[in-house]
Design a protein around this motif. Structure first.
Motif, PDB file in Angstrom:
ATOM      1  N   ASN A  17       0.914  -1.282   0.124  1.00 22.94           N
ATOM      2  CA  ASN A  17       0.178  -0.182   0.059  1.00 22.94           C
ATOM      3  C   ASN A  17       0.733   1.203  -0.099  1.00 22.94           C
ATOM      4  O   ASN A  17       0.475   2.357  -0.118  1.00 22.94           O
ATOM      5  CB  ASN A  17      -1.022  -0.015   1.097  1.00 22.94           C
ATOM      6  CG  ASN A  17      -0.244  -0.482   2.479  1.00 22.94           C
ATOM      7  OD1 ASN A  17       0.985  -0.203   2.469  1.00 22.94           O
ATOM      8  ND2 ASN A  17      -0.989  -0.531   3.448  1.00 22.94           N
ATOM      9  N   GLN A  18       2.176   1.159  -0.037  1.00 23.32           N
ATOM     10  CA  GLN A  18       3.037   2.336  -0.121  1.00 23.32           C
ATOM     11  C   GLN A  18       3.508   2.297  -1.516  1.00 23.32           C
ATOM     12  O   GLN A  18       4.490   3.264  -2.000  1.00 23.32           O
ATOM     13  CB  GLN A  18       4.132   2.184   0.678  1.00 23.32           C
ATOM     14  CG  GLN A  18       3.926   2.110   2.222  1.00 23.32           C
ATOM     15  CD  GLN A  18       3.035   3.267   2.911  1.00 23.32           C
ATOM     16  OE1 GLN A  18       3.471   4.344   2.470  1.00 23.32           O
ATOM     17  NE2 GLN A  18       1.942   3.079   3.507  1.00 23.32           N
ATOM     18  N   GLY A  19       2.974   1.380  -2.366  1.00 24.32           N
ATOM     19  CA  GLY A  19       3.781   1.438  -3.786  1.00 24.32           C
ATOM     20  C   GLY A  19       4.815   0.678  -4.034  1.00 24.32           C
ATOM     21  O   GLY A  19       5.330   0.891  -5.302  1.00 24.32           O
TER      22      GLY A  19
END
Length: 341
Positions: A17-19
Motif C-alpha cells: 500500500n506504499q507502492g
C-alpha cells in the motif's frame, strides 16, 4: 527414457500500500513418474504445533474404546476359519481383526498394543514390526483363498487430523480386485517406464547419487523425499529387491521400523504429529516393481484450526507445500544417520 526432474517457476508481481513492488514465486514441480504437478509456496511464515491428546485419551480410552483390552474380544468381529481358526491374527502385542465397515473386498484392522494413546516417540521398533508382520500374515492368508485379489496396501491414519476416527493406534490392510486411482496410475506408468532397471530401482539409484532428496537406507529399505510432494513432507520408502509381500522378511520389517522412527523424529522436529501412510504391495508373483511406501503429515493451520486441505487439493487435485523437499531431506538425513551409528 530415464527419470527427469522437471519444474518451472511462476512469478506474481504486485505492490504494497506504499507502492513498493513485491514479487512472489510459485514453483511447479512435476512427478517424474506420473507427470502430476504439485506447487511449492515460499515464505508463508507458517509454524506448525503438534496436537496433544492426553486429555482426550482419558475421555475416549478404556471402556469407551472398542480397541482397548476391556472391549477388544467382546466388540471386534472375527474372521472365517479359512483365514484363521482363532478368529483373529496375533503377533506380539498386535491383534488383527475384520473391519466392520470395509473399504474393499478384504479389509483388516491391526491394533499395535493395549496402550490407547501412543505418541510418535513411544512407538518402538517391535511395536511397528509386530503390527506390519500381522498385516503381512493376513495378506498371505488372503492369497491362499482368493486368487482374484491383486491390489494390496497397508494403510495408517495416525491421530484425528489424518482422518483417524479412533485414537487407539491402528493400521488397515486392504486387498481388492480393483486398484485405487493411485495404484492404477503408478502401476500403468511404472510398467511403461523404460530404463536400465524398474522405475523404483532407478529412482533409488538416481536419488542416492544426487543426494539432494536422499535420506538414507537401513538394510534393504531406502528412504528419500518426493521431488513433487503431496504435502508439506512426502517421504518415500523403497523395499529394494522386494517385489511381493512374500519377499519381505522379519529383518526387512525391523529395518523398515527403524527408518520409520527416524521419519517420525523428522516430523516431530518440524511440529508435525499426525500423518497418513500407505504401503503398496503386490500379490502377483510376476510383479516387476519393488514395494514402496509413502508418508505425508497432516495438520491444521492457525487459531481457527484450519484444515490442511482446500480447493486446490480437494477439487483441483493439486498438492501444495510450504516446505522445500531438499531442505526437509536434509533434516531427515540427520535423524537417519543416528540409526546407523
Amino acid at each position: 527414457m530415464g527419470i527427469k526432474f522437471q519444474k518451472k517457476e511462476e512469478w506474481f508481481k504486485f505492490y504494497d500500500n506504499q507502492g513498493n513492488a513485491i514479487e512472489r514465486k510459485t514453483e511447479v514441480r512435476f512427478d517424474p513418474l506420473t507427470g502430476e504437478s504439485s506447487r511449492l509456496i515460499f515464505n508463508p511464515g507458517i509454524t506448525f504445533t503438534p496436537p496433544d491428546y492426553t486429555d482426550m485419551a482419558v475421555q475416549t480410552g478404556g471402556a469407551k474404546c472398542p480397541f482397548c483390552p476391556e472391549n477388544l474380544l467382546k466388540l471386534t468381529p472375527i474372521f472365517p476359519k479359512d483365514i484363521t481358526e482363532q478368529g483373529r491374527i496375533s503377533q506380539g502385542e498386535a491383534v488383527l481383526f475384520p473391519n466392520l465397515f470395509p473399504y474393499s473386498k478384504h479389509n483388516g484392522v491391526v491394533i499395535f498394543s493395549e496402550q490407547h494413546y501412543v505418541r510418535l516417540e513411544e512407538f518402538t521398533q517391535k511395536l511397528i514390526m509386530d503390527a506390519f508382520m500381522a498385516a503381512q500374515n493376513y495378506i498371505q492368508k488372503i492369497a491362499e483363498i482368493d486368487s482374484e485379489v491383486h491390489y494390496v496396501s497397508i494403510n495408517w491414519n495416525y491421530l484425528p487430523y489424518s482422518g483417524g476416527s479412533v485414537l487407539h493406534p491402528h493400521i488397515q490392510v486392504s486387498a481388492s480386485d480393483s486398484p485405487t486411482n493411485y495404484q492404477a496410475l503408478v502401476s500403468q506408468k511404472a510398467d511403461a517406464y523404460q530404463g536400465d532397471h524398474d522405475y523404483f530401482t532407478s529412482l533409488y539409484e538416481i536419488e542416492k547419487s544426487l543426494a539432494e532428496r536422499w535420506i538414507g537406507e537401513k538394510g534393504s529399505v531406502a528412504w528419500m523425499h518426493a521431488f513433487a510432494p503431496k504435502s508439506q513432507n512426502d517421504f518415500v520408502g523403497i523395499f529394494r529387491g522386494k517385489y511381493t509381500i512374500n519377499d519381505i522378511t522379519e529383518q526387512d520389517w525391523a529395518d523398515f521400523a527403524e527408518g520409520l522412527k527416524a521419519i517420525f523424529s523428522t516430523m516431530t522436529e518440524q511440529g508435525f504429529a499426525s500423518f497418513n501412510m500407505a504401503l503398496m504391495a503386490s500379490m502377483d508373483a510376476a510383479s516387476n516393481q519393488p514395494i514402496h511406501v509413502r508418508l505425508i503429515p497432516r495438520f491444521t493451520i492457525g487459531l481457527l484450526g484450519t484444515s490442511d486441505m482446500n480447493f486446490f487439493q480437494a477439487l483441483q487435485q493439486e498438492p501444495l507445500t510450504y516446505k522445500v523437499p531438499e531442505e526437509v531431506a536434509a533434516i531427515a538425513r540427520q535423524h537417519f544417520q543416528k540409526i546407523n551409528e
